[in-house]
Motif scaffolding. Structure first.
Motif, short mmCIF file in Angstrom:
data_model
loop_
_atom_site.label_atom_id
_atom_site.label_comp_id
_atom_site.label_asym_id
_atom_site.label_seq_id
_atom_site.Cartn_x
_atom_site.Cartn_y
_atom_site.Cartn_z
N ARG A 85 2.20 70.94 16.86
CA ARG A 85 0.95 69.42 17.49
C ARG A 85 -0.17 68.76 16.17
NH1 ARG A 85 -1.12 72.14 21.17
NH2 ARG A 85 -0.24 71.38 22.68
N THR A 90 2.65 65.88 18.77
CA THR A 90 3.27 66.31 19.83
C THR A 90 4.10 67.60 19.79
OG1 THR A 90 4.75 65.50 22.00
CG2 THR A 90 4.90 65.10 19.59
N THR A 91 4.61 67.63 21.51
CA THR A 91 4.76 69.13 20.96
C THR A 91 6.42 68.73 22.15
OG1 THR A 91 3.64 70.08 23.03
CG2 THR A 91 3.13 70.81 20.53
N GLY A 96 8.79 66.76 18.35
CA GLY A 96 8.23 67.99 18.95
C GLY A 96 9.36 68.75 18.61
#
Length: 222
Positions: A85, A90-91, A96
């Motif tokens: 992250r 973002t994951t 991600g």
């Protein structure tokens, strides 16, 4: 656009998932190689009896590689979610998934490179030393060319392993074919979606292995 028989997956979705998978593999393999190949070279050169013995460096890098290699990818992926992250914001999705894939494949490549370089005959290294070659010259002009065929097979193995990891990334919304198999095949009980994604992965693996083997054989003959 058309539907795969009675499945909810459209051809556009399938092609996009395939594109995402190939994108994840290529980017992760690129960054993983940039990290893993130097690490493998360091492990070989700095090991006891290597051309540049350095116990401190070897004892620091070796356990780190071992620790990362011992973690199953799905656990590694979850463990480094905060790092992912922080790096890409973002994951989920393809971005991600790339960070954990790089962390997963880099130590894997390092071990494969180490194994390949250790196969180089001691006579080659002795010849390099007799010619007054520096450490960098010995690595670049003697070790790597001598192990080229083995290194190609090693990278082929790493690529196939990475492809499998991208499929597992789908369990946490990592995108690609794995995500398609989970979302449509498993969660919606779509047997055709599961079977079609499995067949595509098998075909890709066979192509990768065939190309890698042929390329390695050609290098060996040269």
């Amino acid at each position: 656009m058309f539907e795969f028989f009675d499945t909810a997956i459209t051809s556009d979705q399938f092609l996009l998932a395939l594109y995402d998978t190939l994108l994840m593999v290529s980017i992760s393999l690129g960054f993983g190689s940039l990290l893993g190949i130097p690490l493998g070279i360091i492990l070989v050169t700095c090991r006891p009896g290597g051309i540049l013995p350095n116990p401190v460096v070897h004892q620091v890098i070796n356990p780190i590689v071992n620790i990362l290699r011992s973690l199953p990818f799905i656990i590694l992926l979850i463990t480094i979610l905060p790092l992912t992250r922080w790096l890409v914001g973002t994951t989920i999705g393809t971005p991600g998934a790339i960070v954990p894939l790089v962390v997963f494949i880099a130590p894997y490549i390092a071990r494969l490179v180490e194994s390949s370089l250790l196969e180089v005959d001691d006579g080659i290294l002795e010849s390099a030393n007799a010619m007054g070659a520096s450490v960098l010259q010995t690595i670049w002009h003697f070790m790597l060319p001598e192990a080229a065929s083995s290194l190609i097979l090693a990278l082929t193995t790493a690529t196939i392993g990475l492809l499998g990891a991208t499929a597992m990334a789908g369990t946490v919304g990592g995108g690609g074919i794995g995500d398609l198999a989970i979302t449509y095949g498993y969660q919606r009980f779509d047997a055709f979606a599961t079977l079609s994604t499995a067949i595509v992965l098998i075909i890709i693996v066979q192509l990768l292995q065939t190309l890698g083997t042929r390329f390695a054989r050609r290098i060996r003959r040269e």
